[in-house]
Design a protein around this motif. Structure first.
Motif, mmCIF file in Angstrom:
data_model
loop_
_atom_site.group_PDB
_atom_site.id
_atom_site.type_symbol
_atom_site.label_atom_id
_atom_site.label_comp_id
_atom_site.label_asym_id
_atom_site.label_seq_id
_atom_site.Cartn_x
_atom_site.Cartn_y
_atom_site.Cartn_z
ATOM 1 N N GLU A 81 0.815 -1.217 0.000
ATOM 2 C CA GLU A 81 0.000 0.000 0.000
ATOM 3 C C GLU A 81 0.849 1.268 0.000
ATOM 4 O OE1 GLU A 81 -1.048 0.879 4.648
ATOM 5 O OE2 GLU A 81 -2.426 -0.402 3.528
ATOM 6 N N ASP A 82 2.161 1.145 0.300
ATOM 7 C CA ASP A 82 3.067 2.296 0.288
ATOM 8 C C ASP A 82 3.685 2.534 -1.092
ATOM 9 O OD1 ASP A 82 2.757 2.901 3.022
ATOM 10 O OD2 ASP A 82 4.234 1.369 3.573
ATOM 11 N N LEU A 83 3.294 1.750 -2.070
ATOM 12 C CA LEU A 83 3.887 1.816 -3.403
ATOM 13 C C LEU A 83 3.694 3.200 -4.034
ATOM 14 C CD1 LEU A 83 3.574 -0.886 -6.142
ATOM 15 C CD2 LEU A 83 2.936 1.461 -6.699
ATOM 16 N N THR A 84 4.749 3.691 -4.686
ATOM 17 C CA THR A 84 4.679 4.891 -5.519
ATOM 18 C C THR A 84 5.603 4.696 -6.717
ATOM 19 O OG1 THR A 84 6.499 6.053 -4.405
ATOM 20 C CG2 THR A 84 4.263 6.445 -3.552
ATOM 21 N N LEU A 85 5.360 5.444 -7.767
ATOM 22 C CA LEU A 85 6.251 5.393 -8.922
ATOM 23 C C LEU A 85 7.639 5.903 -8.536
ATOM 24 C CD1 LEU A 85 6.882 4.888 -11.862
ATOM 25 C CD2 LEU A 85 5.721 7.040 -12.441
ATOM 26 N N SER A 86 7.695 6.951 -7.748
ATOM 27 C CA SER A 86 8.992 7.475 -7.306
ATOM 28 C C SER A 86 9.764 6.422 -6.528
ATOM 29 C CB SER A 86 8.799 8.722 -6.439
ATOM 30 O OG SER A 86 8.322 9.801 -7.198
ATOM 31 N N GLY A 87 9.054 5.666 -5.691
ATOM 32 C CA GLY A 87 9.695 4.608 -4.938
ATOM 33 C C GLY A 87 10.270 3.542 -5.861
ATOM 34 N N GLN A 88 9.528 3.181 -6.903
ATOM 35 C CA GLN A 88 10.014 2.168 -7.834
ATOM 36 C C GLN A 88 11.209 2.682 -8.634
ATOM 37 O OE1 GLN A 88 6.249 -0.828 -8.540
ATOM 38 N NE2 GLN A 88 7.104 0.243 -10.287
ATOM 39 N N GLY A 111 11.190 -3.338 -18.725
ATOM 40 C CA GLY A 111 10.057 -3.300 -17.808
ATOM 41 C C GLY A 111 8.747 -3.602 -18.503
ATOM 42 N N ARG A 112 7.881 -4.342 -17.787
ATOM 43 C CA ARG A 112 6.575 -4.682 -18.325
ATOM 44 C C ARG A 112 5.491 -3.883 -17.615
ATOM 45 N NH1 ARG A 112 2.189 -7.325 -17.990
ATOM 46 N NH2 ARG A 112 2.497 -8.075 -15.863
ATOM 47 N N SER A 113 4.570 -3.295 -18.395
ATOM 48 C CA SER A 113 3.435 -2.555 -17.853
ATOM 49 C C SER A 113 3.921 -1.407 -16.958
ATOM 50 C CB SER A 113 2.499 -3.526 -17.115
ATOM 51 O OG SER A 113 1.258 -2.934 -16.834
ATOM 52 N N PHE A 114 3.529 -1.393 -15.678
ATOM 53 C CA PHE A 114 3.969 -0.306 -14.793
ATOM 54 C C PHE A 114 5.480 -0.357 -14.583
ATOM 55 C CE2 PHE A 114 3.729 1.915 -10.499
ATOM 56 C CZ PHE A 114 3.404 3.143 -11.039
ATOM 57 N N GLY A 115 6.069 -1.540 -14.718
ATOM 58 C CA GLY A 115 7.525 -1.644 -14.693
ATOM 59 C C GLY A 115 8.148 -0.969 -15.900
ATOM 60 N N GLY A 116 7.440 -1.005 -17.044
ATOM 61 C CA GLY A 116 7.906 -0.298 -18.227
ATOM 62 C C GLY A 116 7.875 1.205 -18.039
ATOM 63 N N THR A 117 6.824 1.681 -17.408
ATOM 64 C CA THR A 117 6.753 3.101 -17.062
ATOM 65 C C THR A 117 7.915 3.471 -16.155
ATOM 66 O OG1 THR A 117 4.337 2.977 -17.174
ATOM 67 C CG2 THR A 117 5.289 4.894 -16.069
ATOM 68 N N THR A 118 8.221 2.591 -15.225
ATOM 69 C CA THR A 118 9.311 2.837 -14.277
ATOM 70 C C THR A 118 10.658 2.963 -14.985
ATOM 71 O OG1 THR A 118 8.116 1.625 -12.545
ATOM 72 C CG2 THR A 118 10.480 1.960 -12.220
ATOM 73 N N VAL A 119 10.944 2.075 -15.945
ATOM 74 C CA VAL A 119 12.256 2.143 -16.600
ATOM 75 C C VAL A 119 12.389 3.412 -17.433
ATOM 76 C CG1 VAL A 119 12.523 -0.372 -16.599
ATOM 77 C CG2 VAL A 119 11.608 0.743 -18.638
ATOM 78 N N ILE A 120 11.287 3.906 -17.994
ATOM 79 C CA ILE A 120 11.332 5.167 -18.738
ATOM 80 C C ILE A 120 11.694 6.317 -17.799
ATOM 81 C CG2 ILE A 120 9.937 6.893 -19.956
ATOM 82 C CD1 ILE A 120 8.350 4.540 -21.164
ATOM 83 N N CYS A 121 10.972 6.404 -16.687
ATOM 84 C CA CYS A 121 11.184 7.519 -15.755
ATOM 85 C C CYS A 121 12.566 7.442 -15.116
ATOM 86 C CB CYS A 121 10.091 7.516 -14.691
ATOM 87 S SG CYS A 121 8.441 7.830 -15.358
ATOM 88 N N HIS A 122 13.060 6.244 -14.897
ATOM 89 C CA HIS A 122 14.395 6.087 -14.328
ATOM 90 C C HIS A 122 15.481 6.485 -15.325
ATOM 91 C CE1 HIS A 122 18.050 3.530 -13.962
ATOM 92 N NE2 HIS A 122 18.047 4.048 -12.757
ATOM 93 N N ALA A 123 15.372 6.002 -16.576
ATOM 94 C CA ALA A 123 16.410 6.268 -17.574
ATOM 95 C C ALA A 123 16.499 7.746 -17.938
ATOM 96 C CB ALA A 123 16.158 5.439 -18.827
#
Length: 255
Positions: A81-88, A111-123
């Motif tokens: 429940e503490d999950l955030t995109l910034s955290g990922q 990254g797949r799905s929300f993991g894919g969103t995460t790799v974009i924001c990280h890179a």
């Protein structure tokens, strides 16, 4: 002589002092290119065994692979429940840190799905990444998640999400955090990193239009591949997606 790959259980700490669980598939050679895989929303590092088999497939191209659970998922510490995109994004940065400490060479994030969103924001922020690959990544985040939301009558700070995984709870900070991210804009900052965007034409969870939004915003070198008839999970197209990714890794001179 062919490399002999082996699975190794690993752990590393994120910036919030939570221990993250990972699986590392390695031939034990420093300087090898490394694929870091990010699971989707409510997923896990093993991906129902598919991620394990994918890692063994990518070893054909002499890639080491790190699979890991985001905080609050799988075997990692934290509450879902503490999950955030910034955290990922922070968890992924810690994963890159760990790989570099092991002597990894080029880093590719997938990254797949929300993991894919995460790799974009990280890179967009971490220039150690050589290449980025997304599968069914979401760019219209608020539209995607608000459709699933219902208020939690017992806690004004939480919301309920009704989806394929049943009823889930997230703190409202998840949505506040999402407001900080314009995914296509983040994609435009990924440069000179190579980018491969994969999406199924039959995806009824994340619109195939999201892939086009990301692709149009991204800078060269970039590639968009639609898998005809594939759903959000690429359920009957798994091997095809692996082959598209591997061919891209072998053909792209930047990778």
């Amino acid at each position: 002589m062919m490399a002999v790959y082996e699975w190794e259980k690993v752990n590393f700490t994120n910036t919030r002092n939570q221990e993250l669980a990972g699986l590392f598939y390695t031939a034990g050679q420093k300087g090898s290119p490394t694929l870091i895989v990010c699971h989707g929303f409510t997923g896990s590092k093993e991906g129902g065994d598919k991620a394990l088999r994918m890692s063994e497939f990518f070893a054909q191209a002499n890639y080491d692979t790190l699979l890991f659970d985001f905080a609050g998922n799988g075997d990692s510490q934290g509450e879902f429940e503490d999950l955030t995109l910034s955290g990922q994004v922070g968890d992924l940065k810690s994963a890159v840190d760990w790989c570099k400490r092991q002597g990894a060479g080029k880093i590719v994030t997938l990254g797949r799905s929300f993991g894919g969103t995460t790799v974009i924001c990280h890179a967009a922020e971490d220039k150690r990444v050589t290449a980025v690959c997304t599968w069914a990544a979401a760019s219209s985040l608020m539209d995607l998640f608000t459709e699933l939301v219902d208020e939690d009558p017992g806690d004004p700070q939480r919301v309920m999400l009704a989806g394929g995984e049943g009823i889930l709870y997230l703190k409202k900070t998840f949505f506040k955090d999402l407001e900080k991210y314009n995914v296509p804009q983040m994609a435009s900052h990924i440069n000179p990193t190579s980018m491969l965007i994969i999406h199924g034409t039959g995806d009824d969870v994340v619109s195939p239009d999201d892939a086009k939004l990301i692709f149009n915003a991204a800078q060269e070198p970039k590639k968009l591949v639609y898998i005809d008839g594939a759903d959000h999970q690429f359920e009957t197209h798994t091997r095809q997606v692996w082959e598209v990714c591997l061919n891209w890794l072998l053909e792209d001179q930047n990778v």
